[in-house]
Structure formats: structure tokens, C-alpha cells
Write a protein that holds these residues in place. Structure first.
Motif, PDB file in Angstrom:
ATOM      1  N   ARG A 182      -4.131  45.354  85.894  1.00 12.14           N
ATOM      2  CA  ARG A 182      -2.892  45.378  85.432  1.00 12.14           C
ATOM      3  C   ARG A 182      -2.057  44.138  85.143  1.00 12.14           C
ATOM      4  NH1 ARG A 182      -2.823  50.308  88.559  1.00 12.14           N
ATOM      5  NH2 ARG A 182      -1.403  49.281  90.004  1.00 12.14           N
ATOM      6  N   TYR A 183      -1.864  43.350  86.151  1.00 10.88           N
ATOM      7  CA  TYR A 183      -1.331  42.168  86.138  1.00 10.88           C
ATOM      8  C   TYR A 183      -1.523  41.432  85.287  1.00 10.88           C
ATOM      9  CZ  TYR A 183       0.845  37.820  87.546  1.00 10.88           C
ATOM     10  OH  TYR A 183       1.682  36.563  87.505  1.00 10.88           O
ATOM     11  N   GLY A 184      -2.935  41.315  85.052  1.00 12.26           N
ATOM     12  CA  GLY A 184      -3.620  40.415  84.174  1.00 12.26           C
ATOM     13  C   GLY A 184      -3.354  40.940  82.664  1.00 12.26           C
ATOM     14  N   CYS A 185      -3.399  42.240  82.508  1.00 16.20           N
ATOM     15  CA  CYS A 185      -2.898  42.958  81.161  1.00 16.20           C
ATOM     16  C   CYS A 185      -1.458  42.551  80.994  1.00 16.20           C
ATOM     17  CB  CYS A 185      -3.243  44.192  80.973  1.00 16.20           C
ATOM     18  SG  CYS A 185      -5.060  44.740  81.041  1.00 16.20           S
ATOM     19  N   VAL A 186      -0.715  42.601  81.859  1.00 20.34           N
ATOM     20  CA  VAL A 186       0.731  42.424  81.360  1.00 20.34           C
ATOM     21  C   VAL A 186       0.914  41.019  81.367  1.00 20.34           C
ATOM     22  CG1 VAL A 186       3.099  42.507  82.249  1.00 20.34           C
ATOM     23  CG2 VAL A 186       1.740  44.534  82.702  1.00 20.34           C
ATOM     24  N   GLY A 187       0.224  40.294  82.062  1.00 15.23           N
ATOM     25  CA  GLY A 187       0.437  38.675  81.799  1.00 15.23           C
ATOM     26  C   GLY A 187      -0.111  38.227  80.442  1.00 15.23           C
ATOM     27  N   PHE A 242       1.967  36.306  77.923  1.00 15.19           N
ATOM     28  CA  PHE A 242       1.617  34.893  77.834  1.00 15.19           C
ATOM     29  C   PHE A 242       1.131  34.670  76.426  1.00 15.19           C
ATOM     30  CE2 PHE A 242      -1.991  31.523  77.316  1.00 15.19           C
ATOM     31  CZ  PHE A 242      -0.948  30.545  77.913  1.00 15.19           C
ATOM     32  N   ILE A 243       0.822  35.814  75.444  1.00 17.20           N
ATOM     33  CA  ILE A 243       0.644  35.543  74.021  1.00 17.20           C
ATOM     34  C   ILE A 243       2.124  35.432  73.355  1.00 17.20           C
ATOM     35  CG2 ILE A 243      -0.037  36.977  71.842  1.00 17.20           C
ATOM     36  CD1 ILE A 243      -2.387  37.995  73.585  1.00 17.20           C
ATOM     37  N   MET A 245       6.334  31.754  71.103  1.00 14.89           N
ATOM     38  CA  MET A 245       7.513  31.108  71.237  1.00 14.89           C
ATOM     39  C   MET A 245       7.465  29.645  71.370  1.00 14.89           C
ATOM     40  SD  MET A 245      10.018  33.870  73.659  1.00 14.89           S
ATOM     41  CE  MET A 245       9.033  33.471  74.980  1.00 14.89           C
ATOM     42  N   LEU A 246       6.434  29.241  72.068  1.00 14.70           N
ATOM     43  CA  LEU A 246       6.090  27.637  72.311  1.00 14.70           C
ATOM     44  C   LEU A 246       5.964  27.279  70.836  1.00 14.70           C
ATOM     45  CD1 LEU A 246       5.401  25.227  73.697  1.00 14.70           C
ATOM     46  CD2 LEU A 246       3.250  26.166  73.983  1.00 14.70           C
ATOM     47  N   PHE A 247       5.162  27.792  70.126  1.00 18.36           N
ATOM     48  CA  PHE A 247       4.830  27.581  68.821  1.00 18.36           C
ATOM     49  C   PHE A 247       6.367  27.392  67.801  1.00 18.36           C
ATOM     50  CE2 PHE A 247       3.964  28.164  64.178  1.00 18.36           C
ATOM     51  CZ  PHE A 247       3.008  27.312  64.044  1.00 18.36           C
ATOM     52  N   ILE A 275      -2.599  26.665  77.527  1.00 21.14           N
ATOM     53  CA  ILE A 275      -3.370  27.671  78.130  1.00 21.14           C
ATOM     54  C   ILE A 275      -3.988  27.227  79.402  1.00 21.14           C
ATOM     55  CG2 ILE A 275      -5.416  28.598  77.520  1.00 21.14           C
ATOM     56  CD1 ILE A 275      -4.622  28.584  74.546  1.00 21.14           C
ATOM     57  N   LEU A 276      -4.390  26.167  79.691  1.00 23.58           N
ATOM     58  CA  LEU A 276      -4.876  25.640  80.882  1.00 23.58           C
ATOM     59  C   LEU A 276      -3.936  25.652  82.069  1.00 23.58           C
ATOM     60  CD1 LEU A 276      -6.765  22.262  79.457  1.00 23.58           C
ATOM     61  CD2 LEU A 276      -7.693  24.605  80.088  1.00 23.58           C
TER      62      LEU A 276
END
Length: 152
Positions: A30-35, A39-40, A45-47, A126-127
Motif C-alpha cells: 500500500r505504501y508503495g502504491c501511494v508513494g 511520486f508521479i 511538478m518537477l517538469f 527517479i534514482l
């Protein structure tokens, strides 16, 4: 030879005892999905900050990380770290203090990868996300939400 067999059996049992439970594994998923979702959002936003507002990638990464982490807190509180007894404001403050360490890793990593090594900024981000994600999960699990070993 029998001693070696006994040692191997003991190590095998200890390894099995240390495996995460099904509920712990589900919490991490679940943490990975939310993250992943936040993150996307972070990358978008970074772009935008870098390409449309012409901010340097290092600053854009720090700013987008802070915004994404704030969103991550509220989603994680509901779906990942259910059952926390920590009040909302106190939990958010602690989450942001942990995220401050993440911002330092992100901006320092971005500086090294983008400015010094001349790597592409999205790939660099990403890294760096792999490192900050694991650190933030562990700190929030054990320190902030204090739900390690509890299953909700």
C-alpha cells in the motif's frame, strides 16, 4: 557434518521467522502504491517547475518533493498507517521533519547528479527516489506512526 546440518537448519528457521507477515507485506505494498502515485505527481511538478517556470532542477526537485510529500502524508495516514494514535497535526509535523531529511537527500543528490555529473534531471530524480522512499517508509513506520508490528 551433523553440526553443519544443525547450523543450516537453525539459520533457515531464523530466516523464516524474520520474513514479514502478510499484513506487514500488504502495508508495504500500500505504501508503495501511494508513494508511486505521489511520486508521479512529484515528477510532473518537477517538469512543470523546471520547463515552464524555468526554475533550476535542484530547486524544482526540492519544491515538488515537499508538495508531493504533503499529499503523501494525508493519503498514507488513511490507507497505509491506519490505526495510528498520533494526532493529525503532530503526525504531519513529524512526517515533514522526516521529509526534511528526504529533501536534503533529494537536493544534494540532484546537485551531484545534475550539476556535477551532468545527468538528465528526471532520471536523476527517479534514482534518488529509491533511497528516499525506503528511508521515509522506515522512519514513518517506526518513529512517526508507530504502527510497526500492529496490523489494522
Amino acid at each position: 557434518m551433523e553440526e553443519l546440518s544443525n547450523i543450516w537448519s537453525m539459520k533457515k528457521v531464523n530466516f523464516i521467522k524474520n520474513l514479514p507477515s502478510r499484513k506487514e507485506l500488504l502495508r508495504f505494498i500500500r505504501y508503495g502504491c501511494v508513494g508511486s502515485v505521489t511520486f508521479i505527481f512529484d515528477l510532473i511538478m518537477l517538469f512543470i517547475f523546471t520547463q515552464l517556470f524555468d526554475l533550476p532542477p535542484v530547486y524544482s526537485a526540492g519544491l515538488s518533493f515537499i508538495i508531493a510529500v504533503s499529499i503523501n502524508y494525508f493519503i498514507s495516514r488513511i490507507f497505509v498507517f491506519k490505526g495510528t494514535t498520533r494526532p493529525l497535526k503532530q503526525g504531519y509535523l513529524r512526517f515533514m521533519l522526516i521529509a526534511l531529511g528526504g529533501v536534503i537527500i533529494v537536493t544534494l543528490g540532484m546537485h551531484i547528479m545534475v550539476i556535477t555529473l551532468k545527468w538528465q534531471y528526471i532520471i536523476s530524480r527517479i534514482l534518488i527516489a529509491a533511497i528516499t522512499g525506503i528511508c521515509n517508509y522506515s522512519l514513518n513506520l517506526y518513529v512517526n506512526f508507530r504502527v510497526a508490528g500492529k496490523h489494522f
